[in-house]
Write an enzyme that holds these catalytic residues in place. Structure first.
Site, PDB file in Angstrom:
ATOM      1  CE1 TYR A  22      -3.564  -2.422   0.123  1.00 52.90           C
ATOM      2  CE2 TYR A  22      -2.690  -2.992   2.086  1.00 52.90           C
ATOM      3  CZ  TYR A  22      -3.747  -3.376   1.343  1.00 52.90           C
ATOM      4  OH  TYR A  22      -4.514  -4.241   1.149  1.00 52.90           O
ATOM      5  CG  ASN A  71     -10.260   1.603  -0.499  1.00 47.91           C
ATOM      6  OD1 ASN A  71     -10.748   0.254  -0.438  1.00 47.91           O
ATOM      7  ND2 ASN A  71      -8.950   1.878  -0.749  1.00 47.91           N
ATOM      8  CG  HIS A  77     -12.717  -8.429  -1.484  1.00 48.16           C
ATOM      9  ND1 HIS A  77     -12.315  -8.108  -2.950  1.00 48.16           N
ATOM     10  CD2 HIS A  77     -12.101  -7.701  -0.750  1.00 48.16           C
ATOM     11  CE1 HIS A  77     -11.451  -7.179  -2.953  1.00 48.16           C
ATOM     12  NE2 HIS A  77     -10.919  -7.256  -1.474  1.00 48.16           N
ATOM     13  CG  ASP A  84     -28.585  -5.257  -1.469  1.00 49.92           C
ATOM     14  OD1 ASP A  84     -28.169  -5.255  -2.521  1.00 49.92           O
ATOM     15  OD2 ASP A  84     -29.010  -5.897  -0.697  1.00 49.92           O
ATOM     16  CG  HIS A  97      -9.828  -1.717  -4.681  1.00 51.32           C
ATOM     17  ND1 HIS A  97     -10.240  -2.127  -3.438  1.00 51.32           N
ATOM     18  CD2 HIS A  97     -10.710  -2.387  -5.485  1.00 51.32           C
ATOM     19  CE1 HIS A  97     -11.352  -2.818  -3.382  1.00 51.32           C
ATOM     20  NE2 HIS A  97     -11.784  -3.016  -4.580  1.00 51.32           N
ATOM     21  CB  ILE A  98      -4.464   1.658  -2.120  1.00 54.04           C
ATOM     22  CG1 ILE A  98      -5.062   2.626  -1.489  1.00 54.04           C
ATOM     23  CG2 ILE A  98      -2.831   1.884  -2.218  1.00 54.04           C
ATOM     24  CD1 ILE A  98      -4.949   2.794  -0.072  1.00 54.04           C
ATOM     25  CB  SER A  99      -3.371  -3.095  -3.585  1.00 48.59           C
ATOM     26  OG  SER A  99      -4.695  -3.724  -3.385  1.00 48.59           O
ATOM     27  NE  ARG A 108      -6.239  -9.208  -0.845  1.00 47.29           N
ATOM     28  CZ  ARG A 108      -6.332  -8.970   0.280  1.00 47.29           C
ATOM     29  NH1 ARG A 108      -7.271  -7.911   0.570  1.00 47.29           N
ATOM     30  NH2 ARG A 108      -5.689  -9.160   1.405  1.00 47.29           N
TER      31      ARG A 108
HETATM   32  C1  DQA Z   1      -8.064  -2.457  -0.602  1.00 49.63           C
HETATM   33  C2  DQA Z   1      -7.977  -3.917  -1.298  1.00 49.63           C
HETATM   34  C3  DQA Z   1      -8.459  -5.057  -0.448  1.00 49.63           C
HETATM   35  O1  DQA Z   1      -8.643  -6.034  -0.942  1.00 49.63           O
HETATM   36  C4  DQA Z   1      -8.131  -4.832   1.051  1.00 49.63           C
HETATM   37  O2  DQA Z   1      -8.812  -5.761   1.897  1.00 49.63           O
HETATM   38  C5  DQA Z   1      -8.000  -3.613   1.776  1.00 49.63           C
HETATM   39  C6  DQA Z   1      -7.409  -2.290   0.877  1.00 49.63           C
HETATM   40  C7  DQA Z   1      -7.138  -1.420  -1.527  1.00 49.63           C
HETATM   41  O3  DQA Z   1      -7.306  -0.165  -1.192  1.00 49.63           O
HETATM   42  O4  DQA Z   1      -6.151  -1.942  -2.153  1.00 49.63           O
HETATM   43  O5  DQA Z   1      -8.266  -3.199   2.810  1.00 49.63           O
HETATM   44  O6  DQA Z   1      -9.371  -1.898  -0.843  1.00 49.63           O
END
Ligand code: DQA
Length: 138
Positions: A22, A71, A77, A84, A97-99, A108
């Site tokens: 991250y 985020n 997931h 909803d 998502h950061i990653s 994921r």
């Molecule tokens: C995340 C990716 C998710 O899989 C993980 O559970 C996170 C961070 C991301 O920003 O990459 O907490 O949302």
């Protein structure tokens, strides 16, 4: 333009948490940079570890913003409840998502929420938030 960034569980300690995944910048610092960069926009930020609180924020903020950047962390997931809520509100939601969640563990790859979002930005580090804001500007 008024945008809110909602961060779900475990995102409060980005910068310390798994920096190889991250990065090293805290979201507090990065969001201060974003406020300066997008000085003409009204940006606000909310963090919550709680699924029900994220659902409440989505409904509470619906009529007060032009867009939501979400985020949802691990709830992305799993959460039918957040999905909803997004389906029920009319304001556009961009998922961040950061990653790159598609380059990580297979659990994921399942994104419960992405199909009901306007779009999804994943894998650009904390810059994913900046790209999400720009998607509302352009
Ligand atoms: C995340 C990716 C998710 O899989 C993980 O559970 C996170 C961070 C991301 O920003 O990459 O907490 O949302």
């Amino acid at each position: 333009m008024r945008l809110i960034i909602i961060n779900g569980p475990n995102l409060h300690n980005i910068g310390k948490r798994e920096p190889e995944v991250y990065g090293n910048i805290s979201l507090d610092d990065y969001f201060n940079n974003l406020k300066t960069f997008f000085h003409n926009m009204d940006l606000s930020f909310v963090n919550s570890h709680f699924e029900s609180e994220i659902v409440s924020v989505l409904y509470d903020i619906e009529n007060q913003v032009d867009g939501i950047i979400l985020n949802a962390g691990a709830y992305s997931h799993t959460s039918v409840a957040i999905r909803d809520a997004i389906s029920a509100i009319s304001v556009p939601v961009v998922m961040v998502h950061i990653s790159n969640v598609y380059a990580r563990e297979s659990f994921r790859n399942n994104n419960m929420i992405a199909p009901v979002c306007k779009g999804i930005i994943t894998g650009f580090g904390v810059k994913s938030y900046k790209i999400a804001i720009q998607s509302f500007v352009d």
